[in-house]
Motif scaffolding. Sequence first.
Motif, PDB file in Angstrom:
ATOM      1  N   GLY A 259      21.581  -1.838 -13.888  1.00  0.00           N
ATOM      2  CA  GLY A 259      22.823  -2.267 -14.536  1.00  0.00           C
ATOM      3  C   GLY A 259      22.729  -2.239 -16.049  1.00  0.00           C
ATOM      4  N   LEU A 260      21.596  -2.684 -16.593  1.00  0.00           N
ATOM      5  CA  LEU A 260      21.426  -2.686 -18.050  1.00  0.00           C
ATOM      6  C   LEU A 260      21.281  -1.268 -18.591  1.00  0.00           C
ATOM      7  N   SER A 261      20.539  -0.431 -17.862  1.00  0.00           N
ATOM      8  CA  SER A 261      20.354   0.960 -18.299  1.00  0.00           C
ATOM      9  C   SER A 261      21.676   1.712 -18.282  1.00  0.00           C
ATOM     10  N   ALA A 262      22.519   1.425 -17.282  1.00  0.00           N
ATOM     11  CA  ALA A 262      23.828   2.087 -17.206  1.00  0.00           C
ATOM     12  C   ALA A 262      24.701   1.729 -18.387  1.00  0.00           C
ATOM     13  N   ARG A 263      24.468   0.572 -18.991  1.00  0.00           N
ATOM     14  CA  ARG A 263      25.226   0.162 -20.170  1.00  0.00           C
ATOM     15  C   ARG A 263      24.593   0.672 -21.465  1.00  0.00           C
ATOM     16  N   GLY A 264      23.516   1.410 -21.327  1.00  0.00           N
ATOM     17  CA  GLY A 264      22.911   2.035 -22.506  1.00  0.00           C
ATOM     18  C   GLY A 264      21.869   1.202 -23.213  1.00  0.00           C
ATOM     19  N   TYR A 265      21.426   0.133 -22.608  1.00  0.00           N
ATOM     20  CA  TYR A 265      20.433  -0.718 -23.264  1.00  0.00           C
ATOM     21  C   TYR A 265      19.022  -0.161 -23.076  1.00  0.00           C
ATOM     22  N   ASP A 266      18.172  -0.446 -24.074  1.00  0.00           N
ATOM     23  CA  ASP A 266      16.780  -0.018 -24.054  1.00  0.00           C
ATOM     24  C   ASP A 266      15.924  -1.214 -23.654  1.00  0.00           C
ATOM     25  N   LEU A 267      15.226  -1.086 -22.535  1.00  0.00           N
ATOM     26  CA  LEU A 267      14.376  -2.170 -22.047  1.00  0.00           C
ATOM     27  C   LEU A 267      12.915  -1.856 -22.347  1.00  0.00           C
ATOM     28  N   PRO A 268      12.116  -2.815 -22.788  1.00  0.00           N
ATOM     29  CA  PRO A 268      12.442  -4.233 -22.949  1.00  0.00           C
ATOM     30  C   PRO A 268      12.883  -4.613 -24.358  1.00  0.00           C
ATOM     31  N   ARG A 269      13.211  -3.636 -25.193  1.00  0.00           N
ATOM     32  CA  ARG A 269      13.600  -3.974 -26.567  1.00  0.00           C
ATOM     33  C   ARG A 269      14.829  -4.882 -26.588  1.00  0.00           C
ATOM     34  N   ASP A 270      15.840  -4.565 -25.755  1.00  0.00           N
ATOM     35  CA  ASP A 270      17.085  -5.335 -25.764  1.00  0.00           C
ATOM     36  C   ASP A 270      17.068  -6.516 -24.794  1.00  0.00           C
ATOM     37  N   PHE A 271      16.473  -6.323 -23.638  1.00  0.00           N
ATOM     38  CA  PHE A 271      16.390  -7.389 -22.622  1.00  0.00           C
ATOM     39  C   PHE A 271      15.050  -7.285 -21.905  1.00  0.00           C
ATOM     40  N   SER A 272      14.527  -8.440 -21.488  1.00  0.00           N
ATOM     41  CA  SER A 272      13.314  -8.476 -20.674  1.00  0.00           C
ATOM     42  C   SER A 272      13.682  -8.817 -19.230  1.00  0.00           C
ATOM     43  N   VAL A 273      12.895  -8.255 -18.295  1.00  0.00           N
ATOM     44  CA  VAL A 273      13.151  -8.473 -16.864  1.00  0.00           C
ATOM     45  C   VAL A 273      11.815  -8.707 -16.158  1.00  0.00           C
ATOM     46  N   ILE A 274      11.781  -9.732 -15.278  1.00  0.00           N
ATOM     47  CA  ILE A 274      10.598  -9.967 -14.455  1.00  0.00           C
ATOM     48  C   ILE A 274      11.040 -10.117 -13.002  1.00  0.00           C
ATOM     49  N   GLY A 275      10.228  -9.590 -12.078  1.00  0.00           N
ATOM     50  CA  GLY A 275      10.561  -9.634 -10.659  1.00  0.00           C
ATOM     51  C   GLY A 275       9.630 -10.542  -9.882  1.00  0.00           C
ATOM     52  N   PHE A 276       9.627 -10.360  -8.563  1.00  0.00           N
ATOM     53  CA  PHE A 276       8.772 -11.153  -7.670  1.00  0.00           C
ATOM     54  C   PHE A 276       8.545 -10.333  -6.405  1.00  0.00           C
ATOM     55  N   ASP A 277       7.314 -10.137  -6.002  1.00  0.00           N
ATOM     56  CA  ASP A 277       6.872  -9.451  -4.776  1.00  0.00           C
ATOM     57  C   ASP A 277       5.844  -8.370  -5.083  1.00  0.00           C
ATOM     58  N   ASP A 278       6.110  -7.544  -6.120  1.00  0.00           N
ATOM     59  CA  ASP A 278       5.308  -6.362  -6.444  1.00  0.00           C
ATOM     60  C   ASP A 278       5.378  -5.334  -5.329  1.00  0.00           C
ATOM     61  N   VAL A 279       6.586  -4.831  -5.092  1.00  0.00           N
ATOM     62  CA  VAL A 279       6.774  -3.751  -4.123  1.00  0.00           C
ATOM     63  C   VAL A 279       6.357  -2.432  -4.782  1.00  0.00           C
ATOM     64  N   PRO A 280       6.079  -1.384  -3.989  1.00  0.00           N
ATOM     65  CA  PRO A 280       5.609  -0.119  -4.584  1.00  0.00           C
ATOM     66  C   PRO A 280       6.544   0.453  -5.641  1.00  0.00           C
ATOM     67  N   GLN A 281       7.863   0.278  -5.466  1.00  0.00           N
ATOM     68  CA  GLN A 281       8.826   0.848  -6.424  1.00  0.00           C
ATOM     69  C   GLN A 281       8.697   0.235  -7.818  1.00  0.00           C
ATOM     70  N   ALA A 282       8.043  -0.931  -7.907  1.00  0.00           N
ATOM     71  CA  ALA A 282       7.939  -1.624  -9.189  1.00  0.00           C
ATOM     72  C   ALA A 282       7.175  -0.805 -10.222  1.00  0.00           C
ATOM     73  N   THR A 283       6.287   0.071  -9.765  1.00  0.00           N
ATOM     74  CA  THR A 283       5.500   0.870 -10.709  1.00  0.00           C
ATOM     75  C   THR A 283       6.210   2.154 -11.115  1.00  0.00           C
ATOM     76  N   TYR A 284       7.269   2.534 -10.387  1.00  0.00           N
ATOM     77  CA  TYR A 284       7.929   3.808 -10.655  1.00  0.00           C
ATOM     78  C   TYR A 284       9.161   3.673 -11.539  1.00  0.00           C
ATOM     79  N   VAL A 285       9.741   2.477 -11.621  1.00  0.00           N
ATOM     80  CA  VAL A 285      10.929   2.280 -12.436  1.00  0.00           C
ATOM     81  C   VAL A 285      10.529   2.349 -13.913  1.00  0.00           C
ATOM     82  N   LYS A 286      11.485   2.632 -14.772  1.00  0.00           N
ATOM     83  CA  LYS A 286      11.205   2.706 -16.209  1.00  0.00           C
ATOM     84  C   LYS A 286      12.036   1.661 -16.924  1.00  0.00           C
ATOM     85  N   PRO A 287      11.386   0.705 -17.606  1.00  0.00           N
ATOM     86  CA  PRO A 287       9.942   0.504 -17.732  1.00  0.00           C
ATOM     87  C   PRO A 287       9.367  -0.072 -16.440  1.00  0.00           C
TER      88      PRO A 287
END
Length: 339
Positions: A259-287
């Motif tokens: 959602g943030l990337s679709a609005r043109g924001y640069d992560l984590p410069r503009d917003f920080s995000v933290i998850g929970f679980d550590d699923v395999p996809q977590a390493t492939y997303v940017k950042p």
Amino acid sequence: MSNSAPATIEDVARLAEVSIATVSRAIHMPDKVAKSTRQRVNQAIAITGYTTNAMARSLRMGRSNMILVLAPDIGDPNFSSILIGLENEARAHGYGVLIGHTQNDPERGLEYLKFLSSSQAAGMVLFTGHQPFGHQVVSERLPPSVAVFEPVFDSATPYVGVDDQAGGRKAAEHLLSYGHRRIAFIGDSKTRLGHQRRRKGYDLAMDAARIPANQRMVLDGDGTIESGRLAVEQLFMRDTLPTAFCCVNDATALGVINGLSARGYDLPRDFSVIGFDDVPQATYVKPALTTIRQPRSAIGRQAMALLLQNLGQTGSEHREILILPDLIVRGSVSEPARR
């Protein structure tokens, strides 16, 4: 070998070129057998169908050595790793595992309950967060059970899982350590006890940082990618935006990032995000996603050990075994942007 003749342990030993005693150890005490030997035995078992025949014989004798695992979504990335721990522990003690994929369908739940009521399962592992639908109608007493991944509401069912509250607090504290104060919690729930505990951990961290409750942003969510994306849209309708998103799970975090990337924001410069679980996809997303890792295989092993310990007992006390999670630092958290 004829399909009509049941395979024997001698057949497995002959094919694997090992002794009968080695086959027995490989099945019941795999840790005491060399990996290469264990692989040969496993391959021989698969070719001969010996395990299946052994299970069939135990059922004919009226003694089940099968554990039924009920899961609403076998596609969940957490499921397979927990299942590995469950199955390894079960196999080490001479038990097999059957998977019941309910897809949250009560009719499917009833089908599996009929299986249980015919004494074809010695115990049950619940991923669902609730007892099977309609179990009071089909059976007066369920077999010994244990819950994993999600505690069972209003139940004496023992539970083995991650310490959700400690993990939620650790996630929020990580964001606070970077200087964030406007931290949104995404994924609160009235029906999922595990998600409520993660929210409680977030609140404890914010309390310790002396951030008033009226300055916290908490949004409900169902733990899906879409709920994370929707939360971003809802927050952008407000006058005050958060600088960081503390998400109830990785799927929610991936939705927030989208959602943030679709609005043109640069992560984590503009917003920080933290998850929970550590699923395999977590390493492939940017950042790559900073997250709280569930010790999934350990959860599976301990849950099965607890269940096997309870087999044959008339009742089991309500217990919770909570395993502390780890913080996995990647690239989705930085200091708040100065606007």
